[in-house]
Scaffold this motif. Structure first.
Motif, short mmCIF file in Angstrom:
data_model
loop_
_atom_site.label_atom_id
_atom_site.label_comp_id
_atom_site.label_asym_id
_atom_site.label_seq_id
_atom_site.Cartn_x
_atom_site.Cartn_y
_atom_site.Cartn_z
N ILE A 188 0.93 -1.58 0.09
CA ILE A 188 0.26 -0.11 -0.60
C ILE A 188 0.75 1.33 -0.21
O ILE A 188 0.76 2.33 -1.03
CB ILE A 188 -0.89 -0.08 0.87
N LEU A 189 2.21 1.03 0.35
CA LEU A 189 2.95 2.35 0.93
C LEU A 189 3.65 2.34 -0.97
O LEU A 189 3.24 3.74 -1.09
CB LEU A 189 4.30 1.63 1.62
N ILE A 190 3.10 1.56 -2.24
CA ILE A 190 4.07 1.76 -3.35
C ILE A 190 3.15 2.31 -3.83
O ILE A 190 3.25 4.02 -4.35
CB ILE A 190 4.39 0.47 -3.32
N VAL A 191 1.51 1.73 -3.92
CA VAL A 191 0.52 2.27 -4.07
C VAL A 191 -0.13 3.73 -3.82
O VAL A 191 -0.12 4.31 -5.14
CB VAL A 191 -0.07 1.09 -4.28
N SER A 192 0.18 3.75 -2.64
CA SER A 192 -0.06 4.85 -2.64
C SER A 192 0.42 6.22 -3.35
O SER A 192 0.00 7.38 -3.29
CB SER A 192 0.04 5.43 -1.22
N TYR A 193 1.90 5.36 -3.23
CA TYR A 193 3.03 6.94 -3.47
C TYR A 193 3.35 6.88 -5.02
O TYR A 193 3.30 8.01 -5.52
CB TYR A 193 4.29 5.99 -3.55
N ILE A 194 2.35 5.77 -5.41
CA ILE A 194 1.89 6.01 -6.46
C ILE A 194 1.03 6.94 -7.44
O ILE A 194 1.07 7.94 -8.35
CB ILE A 194 2.38 4.63 -7.39
N GLY A 195 -0.18 6.42 -6.70
CA GLY A 195 -1.03 7.53 -6.84
C GLY A 195 -1.39 8.85 -6.78
O GLY A 195 -2.01 9.64 -7.27
N HIS A 196 0.07 8.81 -5.63
CA HIS A 196 -0.26 10.86 -5.38
C HIS A 196 0.92 11.09 -6.11
O HIS A 196 0.56 12.83 -6.59
CB HIS A 196 0.63 10.55 -3.41
N ASP A 197 1.95 10.95 -6.21
CA ASP A 197 2.71 10.84 -7.02
C ASP A 197 3.34 10.27 -8.36
O ASP A 197 4.86 9.77 -7.50
CB ASP A 197 3.71 11.90 -6.76
N PHE A 198 3.48 9.60 -9.00
CA PHE A 198 3.32 8.32 -10.17
C PHE A 198 5.27 8.97 -10.46
O PHE A 198 6.01 8.88 -10.98
CB PHE A 198 2.43 8.48 -11.60
N PHE A 199 4.74 9.70 -11.16
CA PHE A 199 6.21 11.04 -11.72
C PHE A 199 7.19 11.48 -10.78
O PHE A 199 8.46 11.07 -11.52
CB PHE A 199 5.80 11.67 -12.96
N GLY A 200 7.25 11.99 -10.11
CA GLY A 200 7.95 12.21 -9.09
C GLY A 200 8.92 10.61 -8.69
O GLY A 200 9.36 10.78 -8.51
N LEU A 201 8.04 10.12 -8.35
CA LEU A 201 8.61 8.44 -8.39
C LEU A 201 9.71 8.06 -9.92
O LEU A 201 10.90 6.98 -9.05
CB LEU A 201 7.64 7.37 -7.74
N LEU A 202 8.95 7.89 -10.54
CA LEU A 202 9.89 8.01 -11.66
C LEU A 202 11.22 8.45 -11.73
O LEU A 202 11.82 7.40 -12.00
CB LEU A 202 8.99 8.07 -13.06
N LYS A 203 11.28 9.61 -10.99
CA LYS A 203 12.02 10.69 -11.32
C LYS A 203 13.34 10.64 -9.87
O LYS A 203 13.98 10.73 -9.83
CB LYS A 203 11.89 12.54 -11.67
N SER A 204 13.03 10.05 -9.13
CA SER A 204 13.69 9.86 -8.20
C SER A 204 13.88 8.13 -7.59
O SER A 204 13.28 7.51 -6.93
CB SER A 204 12.98 10.25 -6.89
N PRO A 205 15.24 7.88 -8.35
CA PRO A 205 15.30 6.56 -8.00
C PRO A 205 15.74 5.85 -6.15
O PRO A 205 15.56 4.86 -5.96
CB PRO A 205 16.28 5.78 -8.81
N VAL A 206 15.60 6.89 -6.09
CA VAL A 206 16.75 6.90 -4.59
C VAL A 206 15.53 6.98 -3.75
O VAL A 206 15.25 5.98 -2.75
CB VAL A 206 16.78 8.16 -3.60
N GLU A 207 14.27 6.91 -3.97
CA GLU A 207 12.58 6.59 -3.07
C GLU A 207 12.92 5.50 -3.61
O GLU A 207 12.37 4.83 -2.84
CB GLU A 207 11.72 7.46 -3.18
N LEU A 208 12.90 4.91 -4.58
CA LEU A 208 12.74 3.41 -5.25
C LEU A 208 13.24 2.13 -3.86
O LEU A 208 12.84 1.99 -3.23
CB LEU A 208 13.10 3.18 -6.56
N ILE A 209 14.19 2.76 -3.63
CA ILE A 209 15.71 1.87 -3.44
C ILE A 209 14.73 1.55 -1.83
O ILE A 209 15.62 1.03 -0.73
CB ILE A 209 17.31 2.77 -3.36
N ILE A 210 14.72 3.12 -1.18
CA ILE A 210 14.27 3.06 -0.17
C ILE A 210 13.22 1.83 0.55
O ILE A 210 12.80 2.15 1.12
CB ILE A 210 14.08 4.83 0.64
N VAL A 211 12.25 2.85 -0.89
CA VAL A 211 10.85 1.31 -0.37
C VAL A 211 11.66 -0.23 -0.14
O VAL A 211 10.83 -1.04 0.06
CB VAL A 211 10.23 1.01 -1.84
#
Length: 208
Positions: free
Chosen positions: A153-176
């Motif tokens: 749900i953390l992943i889906v919530s983040y995608i729903g809230h700011d999908f393009f921001g997630l794509l631009k931030s690999p650091v956040e993907l690493i954190i997840v």
């Protein structure tokens, strides 16, 4: 009701409008929709979670979705375990594949269920039911559901809230990904501790 028409009506925009319309009820609508998905698996959990993130914001949306989805899965597990398991288990043993799946759940315990729930498109309703039929420890199941759903749900919530921001931030993907690993390690540690405690209690009772 035609299920196809229902699916077409359950769009992200319609869910967003529904949540905004009943926002005066506080967290109840945001918790209720993910809870219902555990009972009615044809409902779109991904859209419910994304809608919560859009309407309530990332943190509250995540929290409401996590509570609802976790409680729903736990509810189904205990309903199966309490009322249906003993009646239906005799039919399950006739199907070798189902029996082997139940045995796999029992052997793997927390780790298997945790990983399954981490992925957004895992058929969680099936996992709930099979785990309920199996001999899996309820505490291990609750831990696995709570932590696995948290990651998903953390992943889906983040995608729903700011999908393009997630794509631009690999650091956040690493954190997840790191959070997923830490939760898995922590859950396994708790499961081992609980099993050790259970074994000690059984030994103590047998000694008495």
């Amino acid at each position: 009701m035609d299920l196809e028409l229902l699916r077409q009506a359950l769009t992200e925009e319609n869910i967003k409008d529904f949540l905004e319309q009943y926002r005066a009820l506080g967290p109840l609508p945001g918790i209720l929709l993910p809870f219902l998905e555990a009972l009615l698996p044809f409902l779109p959990l991904f859209i419910f979670v994304a809608g919560n993130a859009l309407v309530y914001g990332f943190l509250l949306g995540f929290l409401y979705s996590w509570i609802g989805a976790s409680l729903g899965s736990i509810f189904v597990f205990f309903i199966i375990r309490k009322f249906a398991r003993h009646r239906l288990i005799k039919y399950a043993v006739k199907y070798e594949k189902l029996q082997s799946t139940m045995n796999w759940f029992e052997r793997r315990g927390f780790g298997a269920v945790f990983l399954l729930y981490c992925f957004p498109f895992t058929p969680s309703a099936l996992v709930n039911v099979v785990a309920g039929f199996s001999q899996m420890n309820p505490i291990s199941f609750i831990l696995a559901v709570s932590m696995g759903k948290m990651v998903m749900i953390l992943i889906v919530s983040y995608i729903g809230h700011d999908f393009f921001g997630l794509l631009k931030s690999p650091v956040e993907l690493i954190i997840v990904c790191s959070l997923t690993f830490l939760l898995w390690v922590g859950g396994k540690f708790l499961e081992i501790k609980l099993k050790d405690k259970s074994v000690q209690q059984k030994v103590k009772k047998s000694a008495e």
